[in-house]
Structure formats: C-alpha cells, structure tokens
Design an enzyme around this catalytic site. Structure first.
Site, PDB file in Angstrom:
ATOM      1  N   HIS A   8      42.757  31.686  39.272  1.00  0.00           N
ATOM      2  CA  HIS A   8      42.736  32.464  38.978  1.00  0.00           C
ATOM      3  C   HIS A   8      43.800  32.759  37.664  1.00  0.00           C
ATOM      4  O   HIS A   8      43.047  33.646  36.412  1.00  0.00           O
ATOM      5  CB  HIS A   8      41.861  33.673  39.449  1.00  0.00           C
ATOM      6  N   GLU A   9      45.018  33.036  38.032  1.00  0.00           N
ATOM      7  CA  GLU A   9      46.394  33.311  37.783  1.00  0.00           C
ATOM      8  C   GLU A   9      46.090  32.442  36.343  1.00  0.00           C
ATOM      9  O   GLU A   9      46.950  32.850  35.715  1.00  0.00           O
ATOM     10  CB  GLU A   9      46.985  33.635  38.930  1.00  0.00           C
TER      11      GLU A   9
ATOM     12  N   HIS B   7      44.292  33.705  33.594  1.00  0.00           N
ATOM     13  CA  HIS B   7      44.981  34.015  33.220  1.00  0.00           C
ATOM     14  C   HIS B   7      46.291  33.991  32.162  1.00  0.00           C
ATOM     15  O   HIS B   7      46.620  34.842  30.753  1.00  0.00           O
ATOM     16  CB  HIS B   7      45.889  35.788  34.002  1.00  0.00           C
TER      17      HIS B   7
HETATM   18 ZN   LIG Z   1      43.674  38.334  37.730  1.00  0.00          ZN
END
Ligand SMILES: [Zn+2]
Length: 887
Positions: free
Chosen positions: A336-337, A340
């Site tokens: 997830h990170e 980003h």
């Molecule tokens: Zn996030």
C-alpha cells in the site's frame, strides 16, 4: 496512509539524487481549493531543527524561497503551536535591504501572517523565520515514542514525524496544502550516537560538539509538505539493493533490526514491480521503511516519500509474536505505502476532496500487487470483505459521497474512513474490470506521466483511462463517486427452451431509509458481469451496463450469478427460486462468488429485504473443505451471528451447528502450526480457534487453559504465530489472577510489540470489574500510545462501560488519542453496544460538538439504531432456522 508497531551507524549512502526541480511560475489557480491567500508560492524550503527530546521542545529556523505574485502587505503561511521569534524577508537577488516583518499568529486558522511595514513588490524572496515548537506524545507533527530497549529493557525515547493530514505546520511555517509543492532541504542537530533519517540520504554530517552532530539531508524532489519526514533515535538498519538500483532499508529500534528482513525483502521486490506498472522509475536513491514502536488511533503507516513510517506491529516480523495474519498485513501495508510513492507522492491530489483517490487507489493497488507476488494467499477474495466494510457505512443516511468537499482540518481527518479506502478500492476494481486490465494500466501510465511532480484531480484520471480505450468510463465513475449509497439489483428468471430469461431492475439498498430508497432510488449506471453457473461451464459471461432495467438471456437453466467475480459495487436481490439453485450449486461455485453471495444475503436478511433462512442456508452450504479464505470468512460470519444472540438455548444450538460444520476442519489442521504449511491455513486455524473458543468448545477451551497456565513459569511458553490467538481467549475469560499475570508480563517484557499487545489484552476481559481496572490503568498513561487502545479493547465486551468512563474523564482520555483520530474514536467505542440508553447519550454528545465533528457520532447513532431494530428480527429468524436444523 494505512488505517488501524547495536550502536547507531550514520546513514551514508553513495550517490546523490539527480532530480530536475521543475519550478512553477504562477499563483495557485482559483479552481484549486486553498485556505491561504494566493499571492505567493513556495519554491524551496531549508529547514533546520534542534530537538530537545527530554524537554519535548525543539528550536527551528526555516529559510523559504518563494515567489510573490502581486503587491502584498503580508505573507500568510500555516503554523500550528509554533512560537515565532523573528521573521525577515530578503530579496532573492541579494540586492536591497531585508524587510522586517511583524508576526500575527492566528491559532484558530492554524496560520501566521508575516506583515510588512511597506508593500512587498512582486518577485522572488527568501523568508527567514526563527521559531520554536513542541514535541508531541501522540503522532502529530514531531512526536516522541518511549519504549523498552530490546537489549536492556530500559525505557528509551526516539523522535518521528507525522504530517498527514495537515500537521507539517507543527514542524515549520509552511504553505501546508498539497498543491503547494516545493523542494525541501532538511537539517537537524541530533545526538552523535543516534541515527537520523529523512526522505533523502544524508549529504553530510558534521560534529557539533558536546555529543551532538549536525546532519544535512540531500534535497527532496518537488513534493507536498505533508510528505516530509524526520526521525532520530538509536536504530538498527538492514539494507539491500533492489533490482532497479534503489537502496532499500528497514529501520527498527536497536536490537530488533533483524526483524526487518521480511519487510526489506518484500519492499525490494515491490519497488521494481511498481516501476513497471506506473511506467516511471522510482525517483529517489533510497526507500526506507521506519518502524515506530507505538501505535495510533488514526493510522498504522504513512507514505512519506522515500521514508515510509510504519508502527512496529505492521512492519517487524518477530517470530515470538507475529501471527500469520499479521505477516500478511506487513506485506500488504508495504504494498500500500509503496504504491503511494507514485500515486500520492509523485502525483498528488490538488486538494483533500480527492483524498479518496489516493487511498482508494493505494488500497486497490495493494491487493493487486499482493496477488501478483502471493497468489497463494488469494488476496483478491479479500475485496469482498472490503466491499462489505464500505457498505457497512454506505447503507446509512449518514454516509457521504466518495468525492466530498472539505474545508476544515477536522473534516479532512474524518475523511480517512471506509468510504474513502474500501469503497474507493471497490469502485476502482469495478472500473478496472470495465476498462480491462491493459487499458486501465495504460491510462494510469499516461496519467502519472502527465502529472508527475505536480497535482491532479479525479476527473483527470478518468479522462486518461477513457482516452486509453474505455469509452463511457467517466459517466460510470461519476455515478459511483459523486453520489452516496449502494445500488440494489433485483433479479428474476424464467426458463424456456434451455435459455434463462433474466429481468434485472436497479433500485437502492438502504438500512435506515428503505421506504424512501424504494420509492425514489438513486440512479447508477451499473456494470454487470452475468454468469451462468457451473452447469453451463464454458458459456461466455454477459457484460452489460444496467440503466434502470434490462432483460438478458443466459444459456442453460442452471444457477445464474448477476455479479460474477463480485467486482460490482452493488447488492443483488435474487428471486427465491434463483437463490435455491445457487444454494444447491454452492459447493461448485468459484470461491469469490461463494463469498460474495453469502455476504450479500446475510446483509439483505439483516436489513429486512428477505427472510433470514435463505442466507443461513447459503452459509451452511459452504462446504467443509472450502477454500481456506472462504472458510475463514464463513466461520467469522457465524461468529458474528452468535454474538447477536442472547445467552440461552439458541446460542448453544448455533455453537453446536458450528461444531458440526467446522470442528472437523480444525481437527484436520491441528492446534499447532505445521512447518511449511500455507499461510491461509494458518489464518484459518487462528479463526477456528478464536470462534470455536468464543463459543465455548470444550476442546479449544481446554487447550487455551493448558497453554495459558504455562505462562506463569515461562513467559515464552506461547511464543509463535498463535500467541495472540491463545492470549485473546485467555484475556477475554480472565480471572483476577490471569489479569494480574498479563499485567506483569507487560511490565517484564523487553519487546515493545509484546508490551503493547499485553497492555491491550488487559482491556479484553469480559468481567466488568477487570474491565474497570483496565480503564483506570489506561488513564494513568503508563501504556503510552497503547493507552487509548486499552479503552477501545474494553469496548469490545463492555462498550457502555468504556463509553461512560470516557465521558467521565473526557479531557484526560482525549489527551491519549491523537488529534486526527479523535472523531472516530468515540464511534469505535460504541460499535458493539446494543443498549437503547446509548442512543440518547450519543445524541447529547453530538449536540455538544461543533458541526464539523458531528458526523462520526451520527454514523454511530445510525448503526446503533439499526442493531436495536434488526437484531431482534435476526434472533427470531435464527431461532426458527436453528429449530429446523438440529445439529
Ligand atoms: Zn494510504
């Protein structure tokens, strides 16, 4: 962000960032929301901080190169809890005298005005500010975490930063809005024996005397202020080089560095995968993931560019404490990170209205990347659970559209909810399926290429994907993101001549405004993938976009699935005879359809759209040898139904049903982990133990008692992936002596992760006297950032107690919760309450709050009223079904 864990060597990395600093030469356009005047824009920040970790203060200087666009008598920047000592403005040319500035703080607006005696002419300047600030003890701005040193057990303190949503302004005066991108050069004076980290590698480190050093970081690429990061402490760092040449590091409290290797290896493979997916190389020379020994009520990890921050439990793999589910979460959090780093960091939303795109996209990408590297975990099946979490909020009138306009900091904080994350992910999954995987990806690539180092809006993404070859996508996307709520597709079928004629009608699913939704439903263009069941294997699915109503023809007369693959964000209400066919075919359906059908029908029964029996029949039709993820969800749903029953015969009957259906699977898996077993089997075992344990199954309870008893003489007796599972059962049923043992284990361990786990378990006791003791302990603050988690833990079995206690000690409790997490903290406290008196209490609380803090309380009230209304009906339905199905 992801919603709800040796002597320090200086971090010296070879090579320096070669980043083109594209400068922007125009004021912020009126079309972008801003709370700052548009007369100036930052280009470059030089920020120098000197933290005093013991006094919890820091001194700072900021030197900000900026462009002034119009004659101005003042410059306004964001600042929160900063004390400005002086401010001066220098012409960037170096010619001309500096302009002295008066300082006018506005704490309510979180701004500071620097006022000039004579107008500032347009042009380029350097604004020098000398200031001081405070170090917080919750994760806002620059903050401290105290934790036991893994080697000595002594309490030590490290410093970290957390700036999203807008808390960069607690660190330095900044144009602290996402559209004001600039480059940053950070420096800091830190203890000489500590490791200091930021987004970029260290450029140079100079001894400062008296046991300190001055560390200068390389300039960052152009980025938003909420992505800046700084940390200093006694850390270990394990590092490797990814295939794309980028250095990967995982930073952990000294003594636990080796626990970072699992995360490091995961990151090293994820980064090149994303390079490829996004079509842009990761632009920084290194990517660190820094472990914070603590927790927050708001987030578990944050995507600072080149320097991800993650709480311990979501990053470090400690074989003594980390469960299989946690190991999977460590992987997914990083996926997830890391997503980003492109989607959010390289291309950023112009304003917080589009935060959903950041988070929905990263959530979707996290699942996609995890499926790429770990298909054996069946991560795509988890999308059904995510959709359900979103619908849990979206089915009430207190919901909100995915895209919502935000002004205040409070509104921005509240936006990090399951609509933003899970509905965002669900809508993106549906749109990817509509566009096709390749078209979708090429749209993403052109979107990233067009907006890198800049900002974008949701519509620019839709346009890019539509241009890549997905006509009609924007209209569908608008339907699902600009209006709230859930489409309900009613399906009826007749069979003639070996063909099923299907009639589909779009309505709206709601829990608390059913009549209104029935007479005046929202309108959506709903992409459908209609599949004939296994009897017609080989028949291609029918794809269509439902508008209002439609008639379709499907080959064969077997079962039909309207939401094939479960990628559509809607519920399907099947006619009874269609449901009967699906139930008969259940063991042969695809795992994702089994899961989707069960979830949909339990929710439809719970909201009164259909009787309970068909939903329970479907649940019971999931075969005992089902896919482990499907089995895990099924057992979990049974556990939820068990919870809503009141103590008595029905509860015992349901426990009997579950034993009949699922105890054999636990017996086959065994009570202990097996070497080399699939992770999903380990997850299923933990779920079976937890749920059968909750239901009082004798074999599980006996195991739990025996294992817990060993802890008194050997604190490591439970070490391993099932430790938290066994401890949870013991903690829920704790006696005063058990509770005391847990509290001694917490004080005695040298592991920060284990300590916070034990502390949290103190709150799990069902016994109200022990729960009360846990609340009193939480209030002492001795558990640090885990204190608020203890109160949340109490709310699991004793929600009214936790809520009343919090209200009685509101000011003290609020100090234990990070500012950003406060509004959702109250909602969580009452999540399992079924006390009618709580409605009035919550209404009084809501009325006492400012308008922009009321929504989470409103959501809690809606959900509570729903439980009060529908649980009794579900109890009756379960009673009848259990009577008809003796175990
Ligand atoms: Zn996030």
């Amino acid at each position: 962000m992801r919603s709800v864990l040796s002597a320090a060597a200086a971090l010296l990395l070879a090579g320096s960032a070669s980043i083109a600093f594209a400068q922007t030469g125009a004021p912020l356009p009126a079309s972008v929301t801003s709370n700052l005047p548009r007369n100036a824009r930052p280009l470059h920040y030089r920020i120098d901080v000197r933290p005093d970790a013991q006094k919890l203060t820091f001194a700072g200087t900021a030197s900000i190169t900026l462009e002034v666009y119009e004659p101005s008598d003042a410059l306004t920047l964001n600042a929160n809890e900063l004390t400005v000592a002086s401010a001066k403005l220098f012409p960037a040319s170096g010619k001309g005298a500096p302009i002295a500035l008066g300082v006018k703080p506005d704490s309510k607006a979180e701004q500071v005005r620097f006022v000039a005696a004579r107008p500032i002419r347009p042009g380029r300047y350097r604004l020098d500010v000398v200031y001081s600030g405070k170090i917080n003890t919750q994760a806002n701005g620059l903050f401290a975490l105290d934790y036991p040193d893994e080697r000595t057990g002594k309490t030590v303190r490290s410093l970290f930063t957390q700036f999203e949503a807008p808390d960069g302004r607690r660190f330095a005066p900044e144009f602290d809005e996402p559209a004001y991108k600039a480059t940053f050069e950070l420096s800091a004076v830190v203890p000489a024996n500590q490791m200091a980290l930021s987004n970029t590698p260290i450029a140079r480190s100079v001894p400062e005397g008296a046991g300190f050093k001055h560390v200068y970081f390389q300039p960052t690429p152009k980025m938003s202020s909420y992505l800046l990061f700084f940390a200093t402490g006694d850390f270990d760092r394990v590092a490797t080089k990814a295939a794309n040449g980028v250095e990967i590091g995982v930073v952990a409290p000294a003594g636990s560095g080796e626990q970072g290797r699992y995360a490091m290896d995961s990151l090293a493979s994820l980064l090149p995968y994303y390079d490829e997916y996004f079509g842009q190389k990761f632009p920084l020379p290194k990517l660190d993931n820094i472990a914070g020994p603590g927790q927050s009520q708001f987030f578990s990890a944050m995507e600072n560019w080149g320097a991800i921050f993650t709480f311990n439990r979501a990053l470090l793999n400690d074989p003594a404490n980390t469960s299989a589910a946690r190991l999977q979460a460590i992987y997914e959090t990083q996926a997830h990170e890391t997503a980003h780093q492109w989607f959010g960091d390289m291309v950023t939303m112009a304003w917080w209205d589009d935060i959903w795109l950041n988070e929905g996209f990263a959530s979707w990408m996290e699942t996609k990347a995890t499926d790429h590297f770990h298909p054996e975990w069946f991560p795509l099946l988890d999308r059904v659970g995510g959709r359900e979490a979103a619908m849990g909020l979206d089915s009430f009138k207190t919901t909100h559209p995915v895209v919502q306009h935000m002004r205040s900091v409070e509104e921005i904080n509240q936006a990090f909810d399951s609509i933003t994350y899970q509905k965002g992910e669900a809508v993106i999954s549906m749109l990817e399926a509509f566009a096709g995987e390749d078209t979708w990806r090429s749209g993403i690539r052109s979107y990233i290429a067009a907006h890198k180092y800049a900002n974008a809006r949701t519509d620019e993404l839709w346009q890019a994907v539509e241009a890549a070859g997905a006509p009609g996508l924007t209209a569908i996307a608008h339907d699902f993101t600009t209006q709230p709520g859930i489409p309900l597709v009613r399906a009826e079928a007749t069979c003639t001549g070996g063909q099923t004629a299907l009639t589909l009608t779009q309505g709206e699913f709601s829990r608390d405004r059913k009549d209104e939704a029935a007479t005046n439903p929202g309108h959506w263009r709903v992409p459908l993938l209609v599949e004939a069941g296994p009897e017609s294997a080989g028949a291609p699915p029918v794809r269509t976009v439902l508008q209002g109503s439609a008639s379709l023809s499907v080959p064969g007369c077997g079962p039909v699935i309207v939401n094939g693959g479960q990628l559509g964000y809607f519920r399907t209400l099947y006619a009874p005879e269609m449901l009967q066919k699906l139930q008969a075919a259940m063991p042969r359906l695809k795992p994702i359809d089994q899961l989707g059908l069960v979830r949909d029908n339990v929710a439809l029964a719970g909201a009164g759209y259909q009787p309970g029996a068909p939903a329970f029949d479907l649940l019971a039709a999931i075969p005992g040898d089902a896919n482990p993820v499907v089995a895990q969800s099924t057992v979990n749903i049974w556990g939820g139904l068990y919870d809503l029953l009141q103590a008595g015969k029905d509860k015992a009957a349901l426990a009997g049903q579950l034993r009949r259906l699922w105890l054999p699977r636990l017996q086959a898996l065994g009570f202990d982990p097996r070497a080399g077993e699939p992770l999903v089997d380990a997850n299923l075992r933990a779920e079976l133990i937890a749920t059968l344990g909750k239901m009082g199954d004798a074999s599980v309870v006996e195991q739990a008692r025996g294992r817990f008893a060993k802890l008194a003489s050997d604190p490591h007796a439970l070490d391993g992936p099932l430790k938290t599972t066994w401890l949870n059962i013991a903690a829920k049923n704790a006696s005063a002596a058990d509770w005391q043992l847990l509290s001694e284990l917490a004080a005695g361990t040298k592991s920060a992760t284990a300590r916070s786990t034990y502390y949290e378990l103190l709150g799990a006791a069902k016994d109200p006297a022990l729960a009360r003791k846990a609340l009193d302990f939480a209030l002492t603050g001795k558990a640090g950032t885990t204190s608020a988690a203890i109160i949340t833990s109490v709310s699991g079995s004793n929600p009214e107690l936790a809520y009343d206690f919090t209200m009685a000690h509101r000011a003290e409790v609020e100090k234990l919760v990070d500012d950003s997490g406060r509004s959702s903290f109250y909602r969580r406290l009452v999540g399992s309450s079924v006390d009618p008196a709580m409605v009035g209490k919550l209404e009084a609380l809501r009325a006492s709050l400012p308008a922009d803090q009321q929504r989470p309380i409103g959501q809690a009230i809606s959900a509570l009223k729903d439980r009060l209304e529908n649980y009794p009906k579900m109890r009756v339905a379960l009673h009848d079904w259990l009577a008809a199905h003796p175990a």
